[in-house]
Design an enzyme around this catalytic site. Structure first.
Site, short mmCIF file in Angstrom:
data_model
loop_
_atom_site.label_atom_id
_atom_site.label_comp_id
_atom_site.label_asym_id
_atom_site.label_seq_id
_atom_site.Cartn_x
_atom_site.Cartn_y
_atom_site.Cartn_z
N ASN A 116 -3.98 39.73 32.56
CA ASN A 116 -5.40 39.84 32.89
C ASN A 116 -6.09 40.81 31.96
O ASN A 116 -5.53 41.80 31.51
CB ASN A 116 -5.62 40.20 34.36
CG ASN A 116 -4.96 41.46 34.84
OD1 ASN A 116 -3.83 41.76 34.50
ND2 ASN A 116 -5.66 42.21 35.67
N GLU A 139 -3.39 34.08 34.42
CA GLU A 139 -2.99 32.68 34.45
C GLU A 139 -3.81 31.84 33.48
O GLU A 139 -3.25 31.02 32.74
CB GLU A 139 -3.17 32.12 35.88
CG GLU A 139 -2.31 32.80 36.91
CD GLU A 139 -2.96 34.00 37.59
OE1 GLU A 139 -2.60 34.28 38.74
OE2 GLU A 139 -3.82 34.66 36.98
N CYS A 163 -8.32 29.96 38.74
CA CYS A 163 -7.04 29.71 38.06
C CYS A 163 -6.36 28.47 38.62
O CYS A 163 -5.79 27.68 37.87
CB CYS A 163 -6.13 30.93 38.18
SG CYS A 163 -6.69 32.32 37.18
#
Length: 160
Positions: free
Chosen positions: A62, A75, A115
């Site tokens: 992230n 992700e 995501c």
């Protein structure tokens, strides 16, 4: 009137020691990616490792931003990078390792809605399930056979 039931199928492992060597190695790569996450605001670090059908592994983590909506989840970083590097190749599995300095013993965290939708796009296009391995800072590992289990009634290109 008709009633339908949606259910979620996943396997819970007490620890990564119960996983196959391939799954444990993929989760290890996700944990390594988590360590390099840029999360100065939330302190919630996430790493993702994507196993491609050719055996290559693509990682992401992230990336936060002071303007919160400008950040990107691990992700999507990993999946979009995999799509850019290996266009047209199927994604077999995604391992996700999340952890917070504030709550280091948290259970596995599932991908956010954005995501899930992004992963579903790849799963839907490749017409093969994408298996997910989810882990918190330590402890249990959840194994889901497909992103569709986490995104029932998904919106796909067949609606467009």
């Amino acid at each position: 009137m008709k009633k339908e039931t949606l259910s979620l199928e996943f396997t819970v492992y007490d620890s990564e020691k119960e996983l196959s060597s391939e799954d444990a190695a993929l989760l290890s790569r996700a944990r390594q990616a988590r360590e390099d996450a840029y999360a100065p605001y939330s302190k919630f670090k996430v790493g993702a490792a994507v196993l491609m059908e050719n055996g290559e592994i693509v990682v992401g983590n992230n990336q936060e931003n002071a303007s919160y909506p400008s950040g990107l989840c691990a992700e999507r970083v990993a999946v979009f990078q995999a799509g850019a590097i290996y266009p047209g190749l199927a994604i077999q599995k995604i391992a996700i390792a999340a952890g917070s300095e504030r709550n280091p013993l948290a259970k596995p965290a599932a991908p956010c809605g954005n995501c899930r939708q992004s992963i579903f796009e790849y799963e839907n296009n490749q017409k093969k399930p994408i298996e997910l391995l989810l882990m918190g800072a330590s402890g249990e590992v959840y194994k889901c056979p497909s992103i569709q289990g986490l995104l029932p009634l998904a919106f796909g290109n067949e609606y467009l």
